[in-house]
Design an enzyme around this catalytic site. Structure first.
Site, mmCIF file in Angstrom:
data_model
loop_
_atom_site.group_PDB
_atom_site.id
_atom_site.type_symbol
_atom_site.label_atom_id
_atom_site.label_comp_id
_atom_site.label_asym_id
_atom_site.label_seq_id
_atom_site.Cartn_x
_atom_site.Cartn_y
_atom_site.Cartn_z
ATOM 1 N N PRO A 78 -47.608 -11.005 50.162
ATOM 2 C CA PRO A 78 -46.500 -10.321 50.432
ATOM 3 C C PRO A 78 -46.913 -8.593 49.212
ATOM 4 O O PRO A 78 -46.879 -8.752 48.792
ATOM 5 C CB PRO A 78 -45.722 -10.895 49.363
ATOM 6 C CG PRO A 78 -46.175 -12.057 49.667
ATOM 7 C CD PRO A 78 -47.482 -12.357 49.045
ATOM 8 N N CYS A 79 -46.248 -7.721 50.737
ATOM 9 C CA CYS A 79 -46.315 -6.760 50.704
ATOM 10 C C CYS A 79 -45.368 -6.176 49.571
ATOM 11 O O CYS A 79 -44.852 -4.825 49.239
ATOM 12 C CB CYS A 79 -46.649 -5.786 51.618
ATOM 13 S SG CYS A 79 -45.772 -6.030 53.235
ATOM 14 N N VAL A 80 -44.089 -6.607 49.924
ATOM 15 C CA VAL A 80 -42.514 -6.132 49.350
ATOM 16 C C VAL A 80 -42.919 -5.199 48.540
ATOM 17 O O VAL A 80 -42.319 -3.787 47.820
ATOM 18 C CB VAL A 80 -41.898 -6.889 49.610
ATOM 19 C CG1 VAL A 80 -41.291 -8.042 48.569
ATOM 20 C CG2 VAL A 80 -39.844 -6.083 49.102
#
Length: 568
Positions: A78-80
Site C-alpha cells: 500500500p502506497c498511501v
C-alpha cells in the site's frame, strides 16, 4: 513460469503477466473486493484472503505450505503512507515501512530457501518510497535467521512512467528488485496516447439503451465487445455545482501549487488515476458533460479502467462506484506490468502470446457482480460542515502577483474549545518548501494614498452591516452555499470575493497601479500595489470582526436567526 502477487489488489500487476503468457498461481490481499476481483479475473490461480505481514512471519512449515514456490514474485505494498498527496508527503510512514519490509521478508524467505526456484522479483510503489527503502537488507534487518543480504536497489531500480509503455496516463511509479530492464514502446511525449483516444473509443456514456454496436478495445485492438456488454460505463455521475466550483478553484487558483486544466485536457494523457473518487479536490478527474459548458461529470469506471489499460472484459467487484474506483486507482496498469513481464520472457527465451489472450472465465451469469450500467446516480448534496472540523485557508480569488497572495485563515483557532480566530496573512512563493508568510501589523502606515484610503472607507461602510463576530463567521462558513444565499449571509468566501471585486474596481480606475510596488516599513518591505491593497482592506475588515462584542452584549439592532446573529 509461475507468478505470485502480494498486495494483489484488483490484479493489474497480475494481468500484465497474464497477457505475456505467465501463469498467475497465487495472490494475496486482505481487502475483500480486491480478493474477489482478482479471483474472478484470474480464475486459474489461488487467491489468499489475509494479511501479508502475518504471512511473512509464519513458521517455515506454515509459510511454505500456504505460499507456493514460484519463479517470479511481484508486489505493490500500500502506497498511501508514502504518497505526496498524504498530508503533502508528511504523513506517518511507519505502517508503510512495515508492510514494505513484510514483502521483502517474503521475497527473502523464498529466495534464500534450500532449492529455491525464485529468479525474479519486483516491488512497485509511488516515487516517494525511494526516500525510505534501503539499497539492501540483511537477514537480521528483516527479522530472519541467516547471514544473507537481499539486494533491493539495482541499476534498473528507478521511476517508470506508464505513458511511455502504451498507457494513456501520466503515472510515475518506482520499481525495484531483480528483473531485466523493460523497454519503452513510446519514444517521446509527442507520441504518447492522449485521453481523448480512450474516451472517443468508448463513446460517451449512455443512460439508456439505444443503438447497440461493436466496440474495439482502445488498448487491445483484437478485443471487440458489443457496446452494452461493456460493464460499468453506461451511466452518468453528474457533479454538483458546489463541488465543481471548488475543484475549479483548487485546480486553477491553488495557493502554492501550479495551475491545472479544468476540465481535463483531452489532448494529453490522463493525469494519475487516484484511489479516491472525489469531485471537489485538486486531484479530481472532471470531464465536460456532453454539449454543456457549465455541467460536468465524473469519469465512468470503465473509462478509468481503460485509461489504466485494463481490458474491456475485465470486471471490478465492488458494491458502489467509490469501491470500484478504488480497485482501479490502486492497481498497477496492466500494460506497464506487461512491459516487465515481456522483458523477463525475452530474457528466458519464452514466446509471448500474439494478440489478446481472452479471459478463461465468462461472467454472464455471475450473480456476485454489481453492475453500474443504467444506474440513476443522483448528484451529491452539499452538507453543513462541523464547527470543530471546518478549517479555512484561502487567498483572495485569482489574485497572485509575483507569487504574492493575501490569505484569510482560521487555522490558529482553538477548535476544541470553540474559540475562533480569523487571521490575514501575506504568502509568497511557489511550493510548500519555499513558502514565506508575512503579517505586517501597522497597515495604517501603508502609503496607499488618500484617494484609495477614502475609497476603502466607503467600501467598508457598504459591507460592515453584514459583518459578524468571529464565532458567527465560523457558523456561516459551516452552512451550505444554498443556506447562505437564501439568508443573504456573508461568510469568508463571500468576503474574499467582495474584496476581489473592490480591488478590480480600483484597478479599472487606474491601470498603472497594476505595475506599481509600494514600500512598507515591515517585512517583506515591498509589495505589489494590489497585494498591499488586498491585505489592507482584508485586515480592516477582520479588525472590525474581532472588535465586535459577544453576541449576548450586542444591541437590539441585531436579531437571532437559527442561532446566528446578523445585522438588520
Amino acid at each position: 513460469m509461475k507468478v505470485a502477487d502480494f498486495f494483489c489488489g484488483a490484479g493489474g500487476f497480475s494481468e500484465g503477466f497474464r497477457l505475456a503468457g505467465f501463469d498467475v498461481v497465487f495472490g494475496v490481499d486482505k481487502w475483500k473486493p480486491a480478493v474477489i476481483t482478482h479471483e474472478k479475473n484470474h480464475p486459474d490461480g489461488e487467491v489468499y484472503y489475509g494479511d501479508v505481514e502475518e504471512l511473512s512471519n509464519l513458521s517455515d512449515e506454515e509459510f511454505h505450505s500456504i505460499i507456493p514456490d514460484t519463479e517470479i514474485i511481484i508486489g505493490s505494498p500500500p502506497c498511501v503512507a508514502f504518497s505526496n498527496s498524504n498530508r503533502s508527503g508528511k504523513g506517518d510512514k511507519s505502517l508503510g515501512i512495515r508492510l514494505m519490509e513484510s514483502y521483502l521478508r517474503i521475497v527473502a524467505r523464498k529466495k534464500f530457501k534450500e532449492n529455491s526456484i525464485l529468479k525474479y522479483w519486483i516491488l512497485e510503489n509511488v516515487p516517494n518510497l525511494q526516500n525510505y527503502i534501503k539499497d539492501e537488507y540483511t537477514a537480521e534487518e528483516l527479522g530472519l535467521k541467516g547471514d544473507f543480504t537481499l539486494k533491493v536497489r539495482n541499476e534498473n531500480s528507478k521511476e517508470y512512467n506508464s505513458k511511455y509503455y502504451g498507457v494513456a496516463q501520466n503515472r510515475k511509479r518506482f520499481f525495484c528488485g531483480e528483473f531485466p530492464t523493460p523497454q519503452e514502446i513510446i519514444s517521446s511525449d509527442e507520441k504518447v496516447i492522449p485521453l481523448k483516444f480512450i474516451l472517443e473509443s468508448l463513446g460517451h456514456p449512455k443512460e439508456e439503451k439505444e443503438g447497440n454496436r461493436t466496440i474495439t478495445d482502445p488498448n487491445y485492438q483484437d478485443l471487440e465487445m458489443s457496446l452494452f456488454s461493456i460493464t460499468d460505463h453506461h451511466y452518468i455521475k453528474e457533479i454538483a455545482q458546489f463541488e465543481w466550483e471548488k475543484a475549479e478553484r483548487a485546480k486553477t487558483d491553488k495557493g502554492y501549487m501550479g495551475k491545472m486544466s479544468f476540465p481535463e485536457d483531452l489532448n494529453k494523457p490522463s493525469r494519475t488515476i487516484m484511489a479516491t473518487l472525489s469531485s471537489s479536490a485538486r486531484e479530481s478527474l472532471i470531464y465536460q458533460y456532453k454539449n454543456h459548458n457549465n455541467r460536468f461529470r465524473s469519469p465512468t469506471i470503465r473509462e478509468v479502467a481503460s485509461i489504466m489499460s485494463f481490458p474491456l472484459d475485465y470486471r471490478f467487484y465492488g458494491d458502489s462506484m467509490p469501491v470500484k474506483y478504488k480497485l482501479v486507482g490502486n492497481a498497477v496498469p496492466p500494460k506497464l506490468s506487461f512491459a516487465f513481464a515481456r522483458a523477463i520472457a525475452e530474457k528466458e527465451g519464452f514466446p509471448i502470446p500474439e494478440g489478446y489472450p481472452k479471459l478463461t472465465l465468462r461472467f454472464e451469469e455471475d450473480k456476485e457482480f454489481k453492475e453500474l450500467n443504467f444506474s440513476k446516480l443522483p448528484m451529491n448534496i452539499e452538507k453543513r460542515k462541523k464547527m470543530d472540523k471546518a478549517r479555512y485557508k484561502y487567498h483572495i480569488p485569482y489574485l497572485k502577483v509575483n507569487t504574492f497572495r493575501v490569505e484569510l485563515t482560521n487555522h490558529h483557532s482553538d477548535f476544541k474549545k470553540g474559540e475562533f480566530v480569523w487571521d490575514v496573512e501575506i504568502h509568497k512563493s511557489q511550493g510548500v518548501q519555499n513558502k514565506k508568510v508575512f503579517q505586517p501589523k501597522n497597515v495604517d502606515a501603508f502609503p496607499l494614498g488618500s484617494v484609495w484610503e477614502e475609497k476603502v472607507g466607503m467600501f467598508l461602510k457598504t459591507i460592515e452591516r453584514q459583518l459578524v463576530p468571529s464565532l458567527e463567521l465560523q457558523k456561516i462558513y459551516c452552512m451550505t452555499q444554498k443556506e447562505r444565499d437564501a439568508q443573504g449571509l456573508m461568510g469568508p468566501d463571500e468576503i474574499l470575493m467582495r474584496v476581489r471585486n473592490f480591488i478590480d474596481s480600483i484597478l479599472r480606475e487606474d491601470n498603472n497601479l497594476n505595475e506599481q510596488n509600494i514600500k512598507i516599513e515591515e517585512e517583506p518591505n515591498e509589495l505589489p500595489f494590489s497585494i498591499a491593497l488586498g491585505y489592507y482592506v482584508l485586515t480592516k475588515i477582520m479588525n472590525k470582526v474581532l472588535s465586535m462584542e459577544n453576541i449576548e452584549n450586542l444591541s437590539d439592532e441585531g436579531i437571532l436567526t437559527e442561532g446566528l446573529f446578523i445585522y438588520r
